[in-house]
Design a protein around this motif. Sequence first.
Motif, PDB file in Angstrom:
ATOM      1  N   ILE A 103      19.343 -25.836  22.196  1.00 41.87           N
ATOM      2  CA  ILE A 103      19.732 -26.809  21.735  1.00 41.87           C
ATOM      3  C   ILE A 103      18.168 -28.170  21.508  1.00 41.87           C
ATOM      4  O   ILE A 103      17.844 -28.173  22.663  1.00 41.87           O
ATOM      5  CB  ILE A 103      20.735 -28.089  22.855  1.00 41.87           C
ATOM      6  CG1 ILE A 103      21.852 -26.896  22.831  1.00 41.87           C
ATOM      7  CG2 ILE A 103      21.256 -29.244  23.143  1.00 41.87           C
ATOM      8  CD1 ILE A 103      23.103 -26.675  24.014  1.00 41.87           C
ATOM      9  N   THR A 104      18.396 -28.852  20.510  1.00 40.50           N
ATOM     10  CA  THR A 104      17.340 -29.490  20.595  1.00 40.50           C
ATOM     11  C   THR A 104      17.357 -30.982  21.075  1.00 40.50           C
ATOM     12  O   THR A 104      18.648 -31.258  20.371  1.00 40.50           O
ATOM     13  CB  THR A 104      16.342 -29.373  19.446  1.00 40.50           C
ATOM     14  OG1 THR A 104      17.557 -29.906  18.230  1.00 40.50           O
ATOM     15  CG2 THR A 104      15.990 -28.175  19.551  1.00 40.50           C
ATOM     16  N   ALA A 105      16.775 -31.869  20.903  1.00 33.47           N
ATOM     17  CA  ALA A 105      16.974 -33.111  21.419  1.00 33.47           C
ATOM     18  C   ALA A 105      15.550 -33.768  20.934  1.00 33.47           C
ATOM     19  O   ALA A 105      14.440 -33.869  21.584  1.00 33.47           O
ATOM     20  CB  ALA A 105      16.943 -33.762  22.692  1.00 33.47           C
ATOM     21  N   ASN A 106      15.442 -35.520  20.494  1.00 36.24           N
ATOM     22  CA  ASN A 106      15.165 -36.410  19.061  1.00 36.24           C
ATOM     23  C   ASN A 106      16.055 -37.585  18.903  1.00 36.24           C
ATOM     24  O   ASN A 106      16.347 -37.523  19.079  1.00 36.24           O
ATOM     25  CB  ASN A 106      14.601 -35.508  17.930  1.00 36.24           C
ATOM     26  CG  ASN A 106      13.757 -33.483  18.240  1.00 36.24           C
ATOM     27  OD1 ASN A 106      12.823 -33.975  18.839  1.00 36.24           O
ATOM     28  ND2 ASN A 106      14.926 -32.546  17.887  1.00 36.24           N
ATOM     29  N   VAL A 107      14.454 -38.136  18.960  1.00 33.94           N
ATOM     30  CA  VAL A 107      14.752 -39.773  18.630  1.00 33.94           C
ATOM     31  C   VAL A 107      14.642 -40.002  17.004  1.00 33.94           C
ATOM     32  O   VAL A 107      13.359 -40.175  17.104  1.00 33.94           O
ATOM     33  CB  VAL A 107      14.143 -40.774  19.509  1.00 33.94           C
ATOM     34  CG1 VAL A 107      14.117 -42.148  19.365  1.00 33.94           C
ATOM     35  CG2 VAL A 107      14.891 -40.367  21.454  1.00 33.94           C
ATOM     36  N   ILE A 108      15.636 -40.965  16.649  1.00 27.78           N
ATOM     37  CA  ILE A 108      15.252 -41.432  15.125  1.00 27.78           C
ATOM     38  C   ILE A 108      14.775 -43.158  15.506  1.00 27.78           C
ATOM     39  O   ILE A 108      16.007 -43.681  15.835  1.00 27.78           O
ATOM     40  CB  ILE A 108      16.715 -41.067  14.397  1.00 27.78           C
ATOM     41  CG1 ILE A 108      16.488 -40.143  13.628  1.00 27.78           C
ATOM     42  CG2 ILE A 108      15.650 -42.058  12.694  1.00 27.78           C
ATOM     43  CD1 ILE A 108      16.997 -39.825  12.695  1.00 27.78           C
ATOM     44  N   ALA A 109      13.540 -43.377  15.042  1.00 29.22           N
ATOM     45  CA  ALA A 109      13.631 -45.137  15.881  1.00 29.22           C
ATOM     46  C   ALA A 109      13.469 -46.075  13.908  1.00 29.22           C
ATOM     47  O   ALA A 109      12.491 -46.085  13.802  1.00 29.22           O
ATOM     48  CB  ALA A 109      12.118 -45.174  16.429  1.00 29.22           C
ATOM     49  N   PRO A 110      14.282 -45.965  14.113  1.00 27.53           N
ATOM     50  CA  PRO A 110      14.531 -47.402  12.749  1.00 27.53           C
ATOM     51  C   PRO A 110      13.517 -48.431  12.848  1.00 27.53           C
ATOM     52  O   PRO A 110      13.850 -49.028  13.930  1.00 27.53           O
ATOM     53  CB  PRO A 110      15.837 -47.568  12.012  1.00 27.53           C
ATOM     54  CG  PRO A 110      16.878 -46.333  13.111  1.00 27.53           C
ATOM     55  CD  PRO A 110      15.971 -46.573  14.388  1.00 27.53           C
ATOM     56  N   GLY A 111      13.307 -49.074  12.068  1.00 23.45           N
ATOM     57  CA  GLY A 111      12.485 -50.268  12.309  1.00 23.45           C
ATOM     58  C   GLY A 111      13.992 -51.233  11.231  1.00 23.45           C
ATOM     59  O   GLY A 111      14.775 -51.168  11.911  1.00 23.45           O
ATOM     60  N   TYR A 112      13.502 -52.292  10.587  1.00 23.61           N
ATOM     61  CA  TYR A 112      14.302 -52.948  10.186  1.00 23.61           C
ATOM     62  C   TYR A 112      14.668 -52.546   9.003  1.00 23.61           C
ATOM     63  O   TYR A 112      14.270 -52.664   7.867  1.00 23.61           O
ATOM     64  CB  TYR A 112      13.335 -54.512   9.663  1.00 23.61           C
ATOM     65  CG  TYR A 112      12.707 -55.656  11.375  1.00 23.61           C
ATOM     66  CD1 TYR A 112      13.044 -56.165  11.645  1.00 23.61           C
ATOM     67  CD2 TYR A 112      11.490 -54.781  12.020  1.00 23.61           C
ATOM     68  CE1 TYR A 112      12.841 -56.769  12.608  1.00 23.61           C
ATOM     69  CE2 TYR A 112      11.586 -54.895  12.953  1.00 23.61           C
ATOM     70  CZ  TYR A 112      11.928 -56.475  13.832  1.00 23.61           C
ATOM     71  OH  TYR A 112      11.437 -57.101  14.445  1.00 23.61           O
ATOM     72  N   PHE A 113      16.469 -52.463   9.095  1.00 25.25           N
ATOM     73  CA  PHE A 113      16.953 -52.566   7.467  1.00 25.25           C
ATOM     74  C   PHE A 113      18.221 -53.439   7.193  1.00 25.25           C
ATOM     75  O   PHE A 113      18.530 -53.852   8.151  1.00 25.25           O
ATOM     76  CB  PHE A 113      17.825 -50.964   8.498  1.00 25.25           C
ATOM     77  CG  PHE A 113      16.816 -49.914   8.449  1.00 25.25           C
ATOM     78  CD1 PHE A 113      17.325 -48.533   6.924  1.00 25.25           C
ATOM     79  CD2 PHE A 113      15.924 -49.535   9.113  1.00 25.25           C
ATOM     80  CE1 PHE A 113      16.341 -47.537   7.201  1.00 25.25           C
ATOM     81  CE2 PHE A 113      15.222 -48.120   8.878  1.00 25.25           C
ATOM     82  CZ  PHE A 113      15.439 -47.294   8.203  1.00 25.25           C
ATOM     83  N   VAL A 114      18.598 -53.468   6.473  1.00 23.05           N
ATOM     84  CA  VAL A 114      19.177 -54.110   5.641  1.00 23.05           C
ATOM     85  C   VAL A 114      20.965 -53.817   6.537  1.00 23.05           C
ATOM     86  O   VAL A 114      21.329 -53.089   5.607  1.00 23.05           O
ATOM     87  CB  VAL A 114      19.536 -54.498   4.481  1.00 23.05           C
ATOM     88  CG1 VAL A 114      19.749 -54.927   3.869  1.00 23.05           C
ATOM     89  CG2 VAL A 114      17.909 -54.708   4.223  1.00 23.05           C
ATOM     90  N   THR A 115      20.941 -53.897   7.536  1.00 24.90           N
ATOM     91  CA  THR A 115      22.636 -54.519   8.057  1.00 24.90           C
ATOM     92  C   THR A 115      23.104 -54.959   8.599  1.00 24.90           C
ATOM     93  O   THR A 115      22.007 -56.353   8.454  1.00 24.90           O
ATOM     94  CB  THR A 115      22.518 -52.615   8.755  1.00 24.90           C
ATOM     95  OG1 THR A 115      21.911 -53.091   9.749  1.00 24.90           O
ATOM     96  CG2 THR A 115      21.903 -51.017   8.473  1.00 24.90           C
ATOM     97  N   ASP A 116      24.694 -54.990   8.707  1.00 21.89           N
ATOM     98  CA  ASP A 116      25.017 -56.503   9.360  1.00 21.89           C
ATOM     99  C   ASP A 116      24.780 -56.735  10.995  1.00 21.89           C
ATOM    100  O   ASP A 116      24.554 -57.756  11.245  1.00 21.89           O
ATOM    101  CB  ASP A 116      26.381 -56.069   8.958  1.00 21.89           C
ATOM    102  CG  ASP A 116      27.043 -54.241  10.172  1.00 21.89           C
ATOM    103  OD1 ASP A 116      26.666 -53.634  10.343  1.00 21.89           O
ATOM    104  OD2 ASP A 116      28.074 -54.898   9.761  1.00 21.89           O
ATOM    105  N   ILE A 117      23.648 -55.378  11.355  1.00 20.42           N
ATOM    106  CA  ILE A 117      23.661 -56.072  13.028  1.00 20.42           C
ATOM    107  C   ILE A 117      22.654 -56.995  12.590  1.00 20.42           C
ATOM    108  O   ILE A 117      22.275 -57.592  13.514  1.00 20.42           O
ATOM    109  CB  ILE A 117      23.170 -54.383  13.811  1.00 20.42           C
ATOM    110  CG1 ILE A 117      23.211 -54.930  14.792  1.00 20.42           C
ATOM    111  CG2 ILE A 117      21.914 -54.509  13.491  1.00 20.42           C
ATOM    112  CD1 ILE A 117      22.956 -53.876  15.712  1.00 20.42           C
ATOM    113  N   ASN A 118      21.846 -56.979  11.711  1.00 18.65           N
ATOM    114  CA  ASN A 118      20.960 -57.811  11.602  1.00 18.65           C
ATOM    115  C   ASN A 118      20.926 -59.298  11.100  1.00 18.65           C
ATOM    116  O   ASN A 118      19.806 -59.961  10.172  1.00 18.65           O
ATOM    117  CB  ASN A 118      19.705 -57.526  10.598  1.00 18.65           C
ATOM    118  CG  ASN A 118      18.430 -56.408  11.497  1.00 18.65           C
ATOM    119  OD1 ASN A 118      18.143 -56.848  12.724  1.00 18.65           O
ATOM    120  ND2 ASN A 118      18.655 -55.114  10.983  1.00 18.65           N
ATOM    121  N   ALA A 119      22.365 -58.902  10.583  1.00 20.65           N
ATOM    122  CA  ALA A 119      22.731 -60.528   9.733  1.00 20.65           C
ATOM    123  C   ALA A 119      22.565 -61.859  10.542  1.00 20.65           C
ATOM    124  O   ALA A 119      22.322 -62.701   9.801  1.00 20.65           O
ATOM    125  CB  ALA A 119      24.400 -60.649   9.629  1.00 20.65           C
TER     126      ALA A 119
END
Length: 261
Positions: free
Chosen positions: A182-198
């Motif tokens: 079982i692997t465990a990893n992180v994806i770390a997004p930067g600034y994306f155009v989504t509603d959470i940033n509205a």
Amino acid sequence: MLEMFSLKGKVAVITGASRGLGRTMAKGLAAAGAHVVLIARDKAKLDAVSSEIAADGGASTVLPIDLSDERAIRTGVQSIAASLGRIDICVNNAGIINWQPVLESDLEEFDRTMDTNVKATFIMAQECAAVMRKGGEGGRIINIGSVLSTVGRAKLHAYCASKSAIVGLTRSLAAELGRENITANVIAPGYFVTDINASVTGREGYVEAVSGVTPMERWGEPQELVGTLIYLASGASSFVTGQVIHVDGGISSTFKFQLAA
């Protein structure tokens, strides 16, 4: 060669699937062949995402859960295992963000952020790992961090703390679950155009300021996360665990600023 990226026959669980990056990632998992279990609080929005997946020829199940409810999470994961027979991929994407100056912050809001972003991630990973272990075929735990997993930001102390905790949690999971395949990893997004940033993109000059310190000089589009997600969810990443992969246009690893002409 491309078969190693296929998720055909796999069951993927993703939280925060009703909107934003979660919606796009859910559709990406389905397009790669997985049966996707869509988790969020709003059933109507989940149904809409499920309909989009079906229209594209994919398969999904809707499971409304309040991630602040431990029992609901544990019961929900157990119901998935019972109905679908397996869980191969767990994507912990749900999260909240709240801007508060440190001297004006209240503990209730800090706790709410940590509970949603960290505690729920731990419970979901714990329950899914148990199902993966029982299945005997291993699995993939993918936790969604942030560019702020590794750098600080004023007025976002709770969010930064929670996303930093995600990295530590993921590395501990990798250390313990590796022997189970079982692997465990992180994806770390930067600034994306989504509603959470509205709430911030409407500020004058904000979008341009972020673009100015990003080497690619733009914000990311949600679809640009899907390739990394499929890689980590598939057999292509079978010997990759405990890693943090930044998908941020280079903002976390460079020092860039614009000078006046």
